[in-house]
Design an enzyme around this catalytic site. Sequence first.
Site, PDB file in Angstrom:
ATOM      1  N   LYS A 299       7.026  13.277   1.046  1.00 17.93           N
ATOM      2  CA  LYS A 299       7.063  11.724   0.828  1.00 17.93           C
ATOM      3  C   LYS A 299       8.071  11.236   0.066  1.00 17.93           C
ATOM      4  O   LYS A 299       8.084  11.361  -1.195  1.00 17.93           O
ATOM      5  CB  LYS A 299       5.785  11.184   0.558  1.00 17.93           C
ATOM      6  CG  LYS A 299       5.620   9.464   0.704  1.00 17.93           C
ATOM      7  CD  LYS A 299       4.386   8.886   0.299  1.00 17.93           C
ATOM      8  CE  LYS A 299       4.180   7.406   0.563  1.00 17.93           C
ATOM      9  NZ  LYS A 299       2.780   6.894   0.036  1.00 17.93           N
TER      10      LYS A 299
ATOM     11  N   THR B 212      -5.139   4.650   4.248  1.00 20.16           N
ATOM     12  CA  THR B 212      -4.678   3.567   5.172  1.00 20.16           C
ATOM     13  C   THR B 212      -5.186   3.618   6.510  1.00 20.16           C
ATOM     14  O   THR B 212      -5.280   2.399   7.089  1.00 20.16           O
ATOM     15  CB  THR B 212      -3.288   3.146   4.717  1.00 20.16           C
ATOM     16  OG1 THR B 212      -3.189   3.022   3.455  1.00 20.16           O
ATOM     17  CG2 THR B 212      -2.790   1.877   5.493  1.00 20.16           C
TER      18      THR B 212
ATOM     19  N   THR C 101      -1.308   8.639   2.630  1.00 19.68           N
ATOM     20  CA  THR C 101      -0.194   9.228   2.791  1.00 19.68           C
ATOM     21  C   THR C 101       0.515   9.906   1.489  1.00 19.68           C
ATOM     22  O   THR C 101       1.211  10.612   1.487  1.00 19.68           O
ATOM     23  CB  THR C 101       1.140   8.291   3.111  1.00 19.68           C
ATOM     24  OG1 THR C 101       0.847   7.125   2.212  1.00 19.68           O
ATOM     25  CG2 THR C 101       0.761   7.851   4.388  1.00 19.68           C
ATOM     26  N   ASP C 102      -0.080   9.531   0.182  1.00 19.74           N
ATOM     27  CA  ASP C 102       0.511   9.774  -1.098  1.00 19.74           C
ATOM     28  C   ASP C 102       0.411  11.265  -1.320  1.00 19.74           C
ATOM     29  O   ASP C 102       1.514  12.040  -1.755  1.00 19.74           O
ATOM     30  CB  ASP C 102      -0.355   9.056  -2.286  1.00 19.74           C
ATOM     31  CG  ASP C 102      -0.014   7.900  -2.444  1.00 19.74           C
ATOM     32  OD1 ASP C 102       0.926   7.167  -1.783  1.00 19.74           O
ATOM     33  OD2 ASP C 102      -0.381   7.229  -3.475  1.00 19.74           O
TER      34      ASP C 102
END
Lengths: 444, 637
Positions: free
Chosen positions: A266, A111, A187-188
């Site tokens: 996360k 992203t 970010t995953d």
Amino acid sequence: MGGNHDLPSLPGYKGEALKILREAEAQAGDLIRIFKDGTSYEGVLMPRSEYGDERHIVIKIRSGYNIGVRVTADTRVEKVGAGAKVTFKPPPPPKQRPNLPRVSILSTGGTIASRVDYRTGAVRPAISAEDLYSIVPELSDIAVIETEVIFSLFSEDLTPKHWTRIAETVAKRIGEGVDGVVITHGTDTMAYTAAALSFALQDLPVPVVLVGAQRSEDRPSSDAALNLIGAVSAAAEAPFAEVVVAMHETVSDNAVAFHRGTKVRKCHTSRRDAFKSVNVNPLARLADGQLTMLTEDYRKRDHDRELTLKPNFDERVALIKFYPGMNPRLIDLYVDLGYRGLILEGTGLGHVGRKCFPSIRKAVERGLIVAMASQCIWGRVNMNVYTNGRDLLALGVIPLGDMLAETALVKLMWALGETDDPEEAKALLRTNMAGEVSARSIYI
Amino acid sequence: MSKQLNYSKIGLLVGLECHQQLATRTKLFCSCKPRLFKGEPKVTFLRRLRPTQSELGQVDPAAYFEFKKGVRILYEADNETSCLVEMDEEPPHPLNPEALEVALTVALMMNAKPVDEIHVMRKTVIDGSNTTGFQRTCVVALNGSIEVEGKAVPIEHISLEEDAARKTGAEGFEIRYRIDRLGIPLIEVTTGPVIQSPREAQRVALAIGRILRATKKVRRGIGTIRQDLNISIRDGALIEIKGVQELELISKVVEYEAKRQLGLLEIRDELKKRGVTEDEIRGEFHNATELFKKTKCRVLRKAINQGKRVLAVKLPKFSGLLGREIAPGMRLGREMADRARFWGRVGGIFHTDELPAYGVTEGEVDRLKRLLKAGPEDAVVFVADTLENAADALRAVVERAKEALRGVPEETRAANPDGTTRYMRPRPGAARMYPETDIPPIQITEEYLQELASRLPELPEEAVKRLMVEYDLNEKLAKQLVDSEYLGLFEDTVRKAQRVSPTVVAATLTETLKALRRDGVDVEEVSDEQILEVFRLVDSGRTTKEAIPEIITWLAEHKDGTVEEAVKELGLTVISGDELRSLVDRVVYENEAVVKERGEGAFGFLMGVIMKRYRGRLDAKVVSELLKERLKSLYRG
């Protein structure tokens, strides 16, 4: 995204809609008029989402709204005018200040490093230094930036082979003498990559900062800018020389937290402050332009230190989450597939049901390294408290203290990538390499 | 300026954008209740909105200016009225189908053509009123038309969008917004720019409002319906005026805006006559702090004591034009002050057209003019603030002065409650609408539309007729009811409280509530269920219709109170039986003289005394029977 290779002039269109547009010789961006049911619609032909059906044409009407017009038997399309060619002219980049620290920004996708092309609807990487400066002009006051796109992938598509490539690229840049490295990342799986780099890049002389965004950069409310400013500031000037993840500290736009790469996870699907340090405090934070260390226990920046690169990972390691009723055959399956290590994500203090014991015994006998982390996320395994735990220890399962299960998986892949000798790998697994285990459980 | 304008001669054209909140069960893109909260927020968070580049790489200058100055937004929330979606911490959920149905219903009632596939868009808004930096909005239907007094008014768009957060304060660089209102569904009806007079604008708005209310799915109360007006005159500019909350104000706002534009055109012509050129307006700022060191003007002295500066600029040949009233309460000087406040964050400006005043002496004005080498035909504007703010403010003043040479500047203005308007921001560029990629397009099928068409609510005119026939209401009451947003509650009440006359119910829901509102009672605090309960008590004879206003007032003031409690607290339970009998006896006794004189003829007088004294607690019919009986027995006796 993508998937428009065959027909770049009419991206996303299929079937009936594609046919009628082709007949009108229209391209995305052209002004068209659609006649049907006695009315007409005029607007700029827009690309169609590749998940859209074959029966609708999307146009942007004069007010700026997009609407979809269904193609029926009596629908007619007329091209009214060729589209004005849209050229993206970013504002002039701010002046480089050559005496600032040098920071290398490596892009892997996600992203944070993307922007939407509004004409084609495709997402393209935005990673040239000019792009970054024009998005976040403040960066030019912090560092002289050089950028490189390693690849452009959603982070769930990354594999340990990509970790290797990232590690090698970082090592190269550090070899060239940069003051710090920033890696933009989806970010995953950013925490997995952070752990991998923590093991692969030993004796770091400068900081390596992974950074992502939970809201895309093309939104005014994106967290990307603050995270990037935080990451570049840390790479340029932070006193530590470790692999960290830089993300929002809270849901507010006022502080960035730096988490140690082996202790971060996360923990939320969508919040800006999704990343949390587990079982430890974050390493540092940046607020109001001021970077504050939150621990004294860290490796200090030292330009003269020689980096040791150990970038190999063996993918034949599995992370198995135990759950009530789990079929022990699942463990056998990995053994049969030739896996070399298993991280069990056990319940509570580090348990799995007794039904699994025979399979675990077989795995250990076949030479697999079997180790235990907890699915509780927070806390430390202790397999001496209950019989099941003691029995598992007796079977040869290695307890991993307060190590995160994901970090344990990455570490075992790395250990087995480093050595073919299981005993040596076991020894590596038991040794604190990059802050992944701590002897004390502090109250947070 | 009270002369009647010839609107067709000046080429007045008005378009309306009517925004109405919908009374759906949940918000537009999440499952929060569409409600506001009072009191202290449970959650606050801080954000900065960064202007993004358009597809051409451009950044909105006003937005970037705000950002660079370090404007921060403090959002206030609680857990009942908002969730992570409003906080921009979670992607939006799918479009609320209930809201979509209302919008499509309205579209069909306005003869508009629903779009085949709805695409939700992001409209860039970075003043902080949307946590995302954009408003989610979608066109639901196009090309409708309604008839207003014989004229067809085109309805260009019917859209569905999320309402914005509401501003609760601003201090320096920090703006506060409350996100409870964010995400409440709004239907937007946009007319073509065909309206030619202030009165017509108001009538069209009323007609649109009636159709919206006919769906019985609209929220009511202050702020639930808001009009934006797009107003232009020939040679003027298209001015967007936002946030007219009261219907009655529309004609005034249109009238004032037409006058304002005319007045600005007159100023333009006057400046031309005086031979002013843009190059002449140089924007050289002079530090006049020293000059006001000993001033008696409290504002200036306070600023100077705080170490702030007085900056001044000359506007050549502008004398007399800044203070000239161009529309009621509106002057070029005030427009400059609005700009200065927006761009310079200053409290206000001083200009020589309004001086000497505010403690600034004639001597000070003279010296100021000498300092700036200003002649009698020139105006001087000055401001006291930090050097940076003062300079920003004067730059905005100079820019506005240059625009005065060109006529009417295009801008977005906000409506004041008195019908005047103020500068809000420059008009946003055209390219500020992007697809909302988090919400898949929604296809509207023919079958669904046919089904909706088969159960459209009755049109307002039909409803008036039906109410007159069915409930024997007079035309005035029936019309008021249809315009009141209470039609649904009326029909519900009449069904459930059958002994109360429909006329009483209708009058209560229209005239009584209106009167209470005028007296400052927050009627919106009283729920439909409570109002229904009040009528039920009247229905069962436990209280009287005369008591209704008092009960509703009590309920509005006691948020958690029940109707039962209200009746008890107010002592409004009906007096009956022995108590009533002795009460009648007492009044007869107290007025013995009258009774002796008039005999049974004293009935009217005594009835008046009793009802006046115990209004709201007596059933007039029962009292009248008792009194008659008593008088009869007395007379005989």
